[in-house]
Design an enzyme around this catalytic site. Structure first.
Site, short mmCIF file in Angstrom:
data_model
loop_
_atom_site.label_atom_id
_atom_site.label_comp_id
_atom_site.label_asym_id
_atom_site.label_seq_id
_atom_site.Cartn_x
_atom_site.Cartn_y
_atom_site.Cartn_z
N ARG A 120 0.79 -1.22 0.18
CA ARG A 120 0.13 0.18 -0.06
C ARG A 120 0.87 1.33 0.16
NH1 ARG A 120 -2.63 3.06 4.72
NH2 ARG A 120 -3.56 4.74 3.72
N HIS A 164 -2.93 10.91 0.91
CA HIS A 164 -2.38 10.84 2.41
C HIS A 164 -1.68 12.13 2.90
CE1 HIS A 164 -0.77 7.20 5.04
NE2 HIS A 164 -0.69 8.21 5.78
N GLU A 209 -7.30 8.10 6.65
CA GLU A 209 -7.51 8.80 8.15
C GLU A 209 -8.26 10.31 8.08
OE1 GLU A 209 -4.27 8.70 10.95
OE2 GLU A 209 -4.07 6.30 10.62
N ASN A 348 -7.17 1.50 9.72
CA ASN A 348 -5.92 1.43 10.54
C ASN A 348 -6.27 1.55 11.79
OD1 ASN A 348 -5.06 2.62 7.94
ND2 ASN A 348 -4.60 4.69 8.61
N TYR A 350 -4.47 1.11 15.46
CA TYR A 350 -3.61 1.44 16.51
C TYR A 350 -4.01 1.45 17.92
CZ TYR A 350 -0.68 3.06 12.72
OH TYR A 350 0.27 2.98 11.47
N GLU A 409 -3.26 -0.27 8.09
CA GLU A 409 -2.07 -0.10 8.86
C GLU A 409 -2.34 -0.66 10.31
OE1 GLU A 409 -1.06 4.30 9.37
OE2 GLU A 409 -1.47 4.78 7.25
C1 PNW Z 1 -1.15 7.30 10.81
N1 PNW Z 1 -3.34 8.25 16.82
O1 PNW Z 1 -0.90 8.28 11.72
C2 PNW Z 1 -0.87 7.55 9.34
O2 PNW Z 1 -1.71 7.32 8.49
C3 PNW Z 1 0.56 7.17 9.12
O3 PNW Z 1 0.93 8.24 8.02
C4 PNW Z 1 1.63 7.35 10.48
O4 PNW Z 1 2.98 7.44 9.98
C5 PNW Z 1 1.33 6.42 11.39
O5 PNW Z 1 -0.24 6.38 11.55
C6 PNW Z 1 2.09 6.25 12.76
O6 PNW Z 1 1.71 7.50 13.06
C7 PNW Z 1 -1.52 8.09 13.19
O7 PNW Z 1 -2.89 9.07 17.57
C8 PNW Z 1 -1.33 9.23 13.97
O8 PNW Z 1 -3.94 7.43 17.23
C9 PNW Z 1 -1.77 9.16 14.91
C10 PNW Z 1 -2.78 8.17 15.68
C11 PNW Z 1 -2.93 7.09 14.77
C12 PNW Z 1 -2.53 7.22 13.44
#
Ligand code: PNW
Length: 503
Positions: A120, A164, A209, A348, A350, A409
């Site tokens: 991706r 992005h 996002e 994504n 996280y 992600e």
């Molecule tokens: C994503 N949070 O950003 C982005 O899609 C990527 O470009 C980035 O490098 C990656 O995750 C890692 O940061 C995020 O606060 C930024 O939960 C913040 C969060 C989640 C994803």
């Protein structure tokens, strides 16, 4: 120096001879247990993914390409932002990044060596349309033609993200996402890309996002992690009131819908499209039907700005009522565009937004606090909860039943260093990926249509306001020499992908 695993690196870590030498043969008890009914051993059948599961890695244009003003590319809001003193840690910029624009062949070869079967990447809008609209730049498109050809030749399935975060600065100068014209321009750009790449690229993600695009870019967001407030604020770095912010949110989902329609109109008939959203979601504290229902209710409420309207074609009544005079201005036709049918939903994953329990009182759930001691990963905001990788797709599936789901992600930063023997031992990332993918495997085993996972990221890169100080790659990059070194986690990934199982 080609970025391949050296034989020495592999055999020293995974070779059986080396294992036997360092750890000795398996103890007798462990050997015997393999034949017993409750044996715990090297059996991976129970942790196997469905055939055809995509073992992917992900990147984004601004974070890896560099070549910020080459071959006719126009500036983006990230060029402007990173060139503004004080915005990025250490004053870092993406001007050179990891020079992927010139090293893409080496990078594709490295991905192949890491066992990747899907990649991706994102397309830089201002490379294709330097002014956002108008005359396309053939040299910009040519780069992606070369990259896609290289991926196809390596048998790596290309998945392209159209946005992005690198909005053409020319559009920002005309109001950016505060202007409906930006949504229209995005649709036209998406159609142009689909027309030229969909003979080889079969999967497109519209926008990456939505909350980061809108909220983090236009007001900043705050999270409480381990008792501290973490504030995130990215390009264009504006601070809007609720009404204008709701309009930005609306323009983002409208842009998504217009892109879906343009891809349908201009792309080959077998082209698939969906968003890549950092789905805010709740975890049920305990897995009982009442708490799971509470997590569903909470997750629906957390998605009123983006996924909700995209998947239902309408705004939630309670959201509009609560927003009052700050509600977005929209038409019925726009809502039809926003709700355009999708082929898949990318998420994504996280962190969970909330931990919830059931409640008799409205809204039917109650958030319980995360302990100050709740563990986190290396990034300031990264609360650790591997269960996310199960609950995000499960809740997405039970609330909206998308045809297919991708985890677009999944990954973490770590304080990686090159050891004296030349390897990078990212033990925490290894732990993170293995545990997270156990939960993804559970989702597939329960019939949730999760079709693939993309590890963020293929290689260390420009981590937005953290600059180069936070490494997310499964391949290490020496930012001085641009040398790539697959980390221990890449070796794990290769073995897991080969066996299509969590190992
Ligand atoms: C994503 N949070 O950003 C982005 O899609 C990527 O470009 C980035 O490098 C990656 O995750 C890692 O940061 C995020 O606060 C930024 O939960 C913040 C969060 C989640 C994803």
């Amino acid at each position: 120096m080609p970025a391949r695993f050296t034989r020495r690196q592999f055999s020293s870590l995974t070779g059986s001879a080396a294992l036997a030498a360092s750890n000795g043969p398996l103890p007798a008890a462990a050997q015997a247990s393999r034949t017993e009914p409750h044996a715990v051993g090297p059996k991976t059948e129970a942790r196997t993914f469905p055939p055809g599961f995509y073992w992917g890695v992900a990147t984004a244009a601004y974070q890896i390409e560099g070549a910020w003003d080459e071959d006719g590319k126009g500036p983006s809001i990230w060029d402007t932002f990173s060139h503004t003193p004080g915005k990025i840690r250490n004053g870092d910029t993406g001007d050179v990044a990891v020079d992927h624009y010139h090293r893409y062949k080496e990078d594709v070869r490295m991905m192949k060596d890491m066992g990747v079967n899907a990649y991706r990447f994102s397309i830089s809008w201002p490379r294709i349309f330097p002014n956002g609209v108008g005359q396309p730049n053939q040299k910009g498109l040519d780069f992606y033609n070369r990259l896609v050809d290289e991926l196809k030749a390596a048998d790596i399935e290309p998945f392209a993200t159209l946005y992005h975060w690198d909005l053409p600065q020319a559009l920002q100068d005309k109001g950016g996402w505060q202007s409906r014209d930006t949504s229209q321009a995005f649709g036209a750009y998406a159609g142009y890309v689909a027309e030229h790449l969909s003979d080889r690229v079969k999967h497109f993600f519209t926008i990456n996002e939505f909350q980061q695009l809108a909220d983090t870019g236009h007001r900043g967001v705050e999270l409480r992690i381990q008792g501290k407030t973490v504030r995130l604020h990215i390009a264009p770095g504006l601070t809007l009131e609720e009404g204008p912010l709701n309009q930005v949110r609306h323009h983002a989902i409208l842009a998504h819908g217009l892109a879906v329609q343009a891809i349908r109109a201009k792309g080959r008939p077998d082209t698939k499209v969906g968003p890549a959203e950092n789905i805010p979601h709740a975890l049920p504290a305990i897995e009982t039907s009442e708490h799971v229902k509470a997590a569903e209710t909470a997750t629906r409420a957390l998605n009123v700005h983006f996924l909700g309207p995209m998947l239902e074609g309408r705004y939630d009544d309670a959201y509009l009522k609560a927003a009052g005079k700050d509600a977005p201005k929209f038409t019925d036709d726009e809502m039809k565009v926003i709700g355009s049918p999708l082929d898949f939903v990318g998420i994504n994953v996280y962190i969970p937004s909330l931990l919830v329990v059931a409640s008799d009182r409205p809204p039917g759930y109650r958030a319980v606090p995360f302990n100050d001691s709740h563990p986190k990963m290396f990034s300031s905001w990264h609360r650790l909860d591997p269960e996310c990788q199960y609950w995000a797709p499960r809740l997405l599936n039970s609330i909206w039943k998308p045809k297919e789901i991708y985890i677009t992600e999944n990954g973490c930063a770590a304080s990686d260093v090159v050891a004296a023997d030349g390897n990078v031992y990212d033990s925490d990332r290894l732990m993170y990926l293995r545990n997270g993918m156990m939960h993804q495997q559970r989702a597939t085993a329960e019939g949730i249509p999760l079709k693939g996972n993309f590890v963020w990221s293929a290689m260390d890169n420009f981590e937005w306001t953290d600059g180069y100080g936070t490494r997310f790659g499964i391949a290490y990059v020496d930012f001085e020499t641009q040398k790539r070194t697959p980390k221990l986690s890449a070796q794990w990934f290769r073995e897991a992908a080969r066996r299509n199982a969590v190992v």
